[in-house]
Design an enzyme around this catalytic site. Sequence first.
Site, PDB file in Angstrom:
ATOM      1  N   ASP A  30      13.591  37.004 -33.570  1.00 40.96           N
ATOM      2  CA  ASP A  30      13.681  38.011 -34.640  1.00 40.96           C
ATOM      3  C   ASP A  30      14.727  39.061 -34.222  1.00 40.96           C
ATOM      4  OD1 ASP A  30      13.369  40.129 -36.379  1.00 40.96           O
ATOM      5  OD2 ASP A  30      11.173  40.241 -36.166  1.00 40.96           O
ATOM      6  N   GLU A  80      29.631  47.724  -9.787  1.00 40.58           N
ATOM      7  CA  GLU A  80      28.820  46.614  -9.286  1.00 40.58           C
ATOM      8  C   GLU A  80      29.629  45.335  -9.356  1.00 40.58           C
ATOM      9  OE1 GLU A  80      25.981  43.187 -10.282  1.00 40.58           O
ATOM     10  OE2 GLU A  80      27.834  43.884 -11.141  1.00 40.58           O
ATOM     11  N   CYS A 112      23.742  50.286 -10.539  1.00 37.80           N
ATOM     12  CA  CYS A 112      24.181  51.186 -11.619  1.00 37.80           C
ATOM     13  C   CYS A 112      24.264  52.644 -11.185  1.00 37.80           C
ATOM     14  CB  CYS A 112      23.235  51.065 -12.815  1.00 37.80           C
ATOM     15  SG  CYS A 112      23.057  49.374 -13.372  1.00 37.80           S
ATOM     16  N   THR A 153      21.130  42.186 -23.207  1.00 41.61           N
ATOM     17  CA  THR A 153      21.430  43.492 -22.585  1.00 41.61           C
ATOM     18  C   THR A 153      22.727  43.436 -21.773  1.00 41.61           C
ATOM     19  OG1 THR A 153      20.185  43.148 -20.522  1.00 41.61           O
ATOM     20  CG2 THR A 153      18.944  43.956 -22.406  1.00 41.61           C
ATOM     21  N   SER A 202      12.028  45.977 -12.889  1.00 37.89           N
ATOM     22  CA  SER A 202      13.118  46.951 -12.977  1.00 37.89           C
ATOM     23  C   SER A 202      12.710  48.139 -13.850  1.00 37.89           C
ATOM     24  CB  SER A 202      14.404  46.304 -13.487  1.00 37.89           C
ATOM     25  OG  SER A 202      14.314  45.990 -14.856  1.00 37.89           O
ATOM     26  N   HIS A 234      20.616  56.693 -17.673  1.00 37.76           N
ATOM     27  CA  HIS A 234      21.178  55.358 -17.499  1.00 37.76           C
ATOM     28  C   HIS A 234      20.486  54.452 -18.524  1.00 37.76           C
ATOM     29  CE1 HIS A 234      22.259  51.505 -16.098  1.00 37.76           C
ATOM     30  NE2 HIS A 234      21.053  51.210 -15.655  1.00 37.76           N
ATOM     31  N   LYS A 243      11.909  55.121 -23.046  1.00 41.35           N
ATOM     32  CA  LYS A 243      10.790  54.923 -22.107  1.00 41.35           C
ATOM     33  C   LYS A 243      10.849  55.978 -20.990  1.00 41.35           C
ATOM     34  CE  LYS A 243      10.663  49.804 -22.489  1.00 41.35           C
ATOM     35  NZ  LYS A 243       9.320  49.438 -22.913  1.00 41.35           N
ATOM     36  N   ASN A 273      25.148  47.260 -21.906  1.00 40.14           N
ATOM     37  CA  ASN A 273      25.030  47.842 -20.570  1.00 40.14           C
ATOM     38  C   ASN A 273      26.389  47.837 -19.882  1.00 40.14           C
ATOM     39  OD1 ASN A 273      24.069  48.874 -18.184  1.00 40.14           O
ATOM     40  ND2 ASN A 273      22.681  47.170 -17.726  1.00 40.14           N
ATOM     41  N   SER A 305      19.306  49.867  -9.691  1.00 38.69           N
ATOM     42  CA  SER A 305      18.301  48.969  -9.119  1.00 38.69           C
ATOM     43  C   SER A 305      18.557  48.775  -7.636  1.00 38.69           C
ATOM     44  CB  SER A 305      18.362  47.616  -9.825  1.00 38.69           C
ATOM     45  OG  SER A 305      17.906  47.755 -11.144  1.00 38.69           O
TER      46      SER A 305
HETATM   47  N1  COA Z   1      10.528  43.749 -33.615  1.00 41.73           N
HETATM   48  C1  COA Z   1      10.582  44.918 -32.917  1.00 41.73           C
HETATM   49  N2  COA Z   1      10.356  44.981 -31.575  1.00 41.73           N
HETATM   50  C2  COA Z   1      10.105  43.844 -30.928  1.00 41.73           C
HETATM   51  C3  COA Z   1      10.040  42.604 -31.580  1.00 41.73           C
HETATM   52  C4  COA Z   1      10.266  42.574 -32.984  1.00 41.73           C
HETATM   53  N3  COA Z   1      10.232  41.445 -33.685  1.00 41.73           N
HETATM   54  N4  COA Z   1       9.779  41.654 -30.664  1.00 41.73           N
HETATM   55  C5  COA Z   1       9.676  42.284 -29.463  1.00 41.73           C
HETATM   56  N5  COA Z   1       9.868  43.605 -29.625  1.00 41.73           N
HETATM   57  C6  COA Z   1       9.881  44.644 -28.593  1.00 41.73           C
HETATM   58  C7  COA Z   1       8.791  44.516 -27.549  1.00 41.73           C
HETATM   59  O1  COA Z   1       7.584  45.089 -27.982  1.00 41.73           O
HETATM   60  C8  COA Z   1       9.442  45.304 -26.405  1.00 41.73           C
HETATM   61  O2  COA Z   1       9.325  46.691 -26.638  1.00 41.73           O
HETATM   62  P1  COA Z   1       8.510  47.633 -25.597  1.00 41.73           P
HETATM   63  O3  COA Z   1       9.117  47.382 -24.245  1.00 41.73           O
HETATM   64  O4  COA Z   1       8.762  49.000 -26.111  1.00 41.73           O
HETATM   65  O5  COA Z   1       7.098  47.172 -25.685  1.00 41.73           O
HETATM   66  C9  COA Z   1      10.913  44.981 -26.530  1.00 41.73           C
HETATM   67  O6  COA Z   1      11.095  44.480 -27.865  1.00 41.73           O
HETATM   68  C10 COA Z   1      11.404  43.909 -25.570  1.00 41.73           C
HETATM   69  O7  COA Z   1      10.528  42.815 -25.670  1.00 41.73           O
HETATM   70  P2  COA Z   1      10.058  42.008 -24.390  1.00 41.73           P
HETATM   71  O8  COA Z   1       9.155  40.920 -24.809  1.00 41.73           O
HETATM   72  O9  COA Z   1       9.608  42.958 -23.317  1.00 41.73           O
HETATM   73  O10 COA Z   1      11.480  41.392 -23.967  1.00 41.73           O
HETATM   74  P3  COA Z   1      11.857  40.389 -22.811  1.00 41.73           P
HETATM   75  O11 COA Z   1      10.729  40.159 -21.901  1.00 41.73           O
HETATM   76  O12 COA Z   1      12.501  39.209 -23.458  1.00 41.73           O
HETATM   77  O13 COA Z   1      13.008  41.164 -22.015  1.00 41.73           O
HETATM   78  C11 COA Z   1      13.903  42.935 -20.644  1.00 41.73           C
HETATM   79  C12 COA Z   1      13.191  42.577 -21.947  1.00 41.73           C
HETATM   80  C13 COA Z   1      14.383  44.375 -20.711  1.00 41.73           C
HETATM   81  C14 COA Z   1      12.954  42.775 -19.471  1.00 41.73           C
HETATM   82  C15 COA Z   1      15.133  41.977 -20.478  1.00 41.73           C
HETATM   83  O14 COA Z   1      16.033  42.197 -21.512  1.00 41.73           O
HETATM   84  C16 COA Z   1      15.845  42.148 -19.148  1.00 41.73           C
HETATM   85  O15 COA Z   1      15.455  41.572 -18.140  1.00 41.73           O
HETATM   86  N6  COA Z   1      16.949  42.942 -19.135  1.00 41.73           N
HETATM   87  C17 COA Z   1      17.771  43.128 -17.934  1.00 41.73           C
HETATM   88  C18 COA Z   1      17.133  44.078 -16.933  1.00 41.73           C
HETATM   89  C19 COA Z   1      17.122  45.486 -17.363  1.00 41.73           C
HETATM   90  O16 COA Z   1      17.871  45.865 -18.228  1.00 41.73           O
HETATM   91  N7  COA Z   1      16.284  46.306 -16.707  1.00 41.73           N
HETATM   92  C20 COA Z   1      16.136  47.705 -17.013  1.00 41.73           C
HETATM   93  C21 COA Z   1      15.978  48.626 -15.867  1.00 41.73           C
HETATM   94  S1  COA Z   1      17.438  48.775 -14.873  1.00 41.73           S
END
Ligand code: COA
Length: 384
Positions: A30, A80, A112, A153, A202, A234, A243, A273, A305
């Site tokens: 979605d 990086e 980062c 991302t 992370s 960041h 968050k 990013n 990280s």
């Molecule tokens: N409509 C609206 N929101 C939706 C949705 C939909 N149809 N489906 C999922 N979401 C939301 C989830 O609720 C979640 O929000 P929340 O975190 O506020 O609860 C968000 O979208 C992401 O969904 P999630 O299932 O957690 O995604 P994921 O497990 O596929 O991956 C990351 C998310 C960030 C972990 C992934 O993109 C990643 O590993 N990124 C790289 C690392 C990173 O950026 N780390 C950050 C710290 S440095």
Amino acid sequence: MTAIGIHDIEVATGHHVVNLTELAEARGVDPNKYIKGLGQDEFSFPAPDEDVVTMGATAAHRLLERTGAEGIRTLLFATETGVDQSKSTAVFVHKLLDLPGEVRSIELKQACYSGTGALQAALGIIARNPGERVLVISSDIARYELDSPGEPTQGAGAVAMLVSADPALVEIEPASGVFSEDVDDFWRPNDSSTAVVDGGLSITAYLKSVEKAWKDLEQHGGPSISDVAAFVYHQPFTKMARKAQAHLAAFTGTELNDGALDTGSVYNRRMGNSYTASLYSALTSLLHHEDGLTGKRVGLVSYGSGSVAEILTGIVRADDATRRGFRDRVLGMLDSRVRLSVPEYEGMHEKAMPSAEDTETAAVTKSPFRFAGVRGRARHYERA
Ligand code: COA
């Protein structure tokens, strides 16, 4: 005490753009998961003749067109996505910008975070020699594996800052809060062009670091949180700033300026990013879009990280009209990126592993500088 800080700031990004609604459809997801759930609309993707050096040099070139290079004796390049195990990206940029020989040129690394480390080093150099100016460049290409959770991302971007005494844009205050902890939440082995990431870890490591760094700032004479008009963060994805701010608000028991989360993420939503550059493109976005900040305090929340975090504060000096005046140029740059279809992007993603073999690179970028190729195993750059 002499005020020191960011005199001027500029953003650059990659030649191409990938639309996240199209990527979501291709992945059977979605689109709202990416757009609302992660807070990302698009990501920049570099052309084959672009890398962190060309993006960083482009941001710095646009900056120095306004400020001139007089007084610059240090060039700090945070990334990086380094292009050589030994030679610093700063040396390539030093040549492209035609800076005089009397400059120290260095690369800094810590995921980062290192753009903030570079900024701190610049502030220290100017405290010792207030007549000098330091060019700080943060530039990165965020790459995760195709069809992985990190894929939406990804992104690419660079920010150049001229750091000086009596800065026109933002004075950085002396107190800061820091926190380091060894965490395996994200890293990139030497033989990999994509990052290894434990996404959940992370996020929790980032939130813990924000709390620890804020408490350290309080213990080192930092301001009361109610005296911070807006925070920028960041942003590995812009939802992460929400968050982090919700966490900061909850553990300090304070209501924070959530409107600044929107004004501080206009560019990041579209570039994706940019690792070291992410916090500073967020700061640029805030300065270009948030009115009424002049004379007010902003908080800069940096996380890399691995992990290192730091929270800095600064007082905005430039007036609203001056800051707003730079907005259209950045938006125009984002609008003019060349769109990639998902199959085109996938093909370019597969080929992106840097090679040490001799090669000539096709001319694609419209930026002032390009990566010309590898000759005798050495990388070569030129004016485009
Ligand atoms: N409509 C609206 N929101 C939706 C949705 C939909 N149809 N489906 C999922 N979401 C939301 C989830 O609720 C979640 O929000 P929340 O975190 O506020 O609860 C968000 O979208 C992401 O969904 P999630 O299932 O957690 O995604 P994921 O497990 O596929 O991956 C990351 C998310 C960030 C972990 C992934 O993109 C990643 O590993 N990124 C790289 C690392 C990173 O950026 N780390 C950050 C710290 S440095």
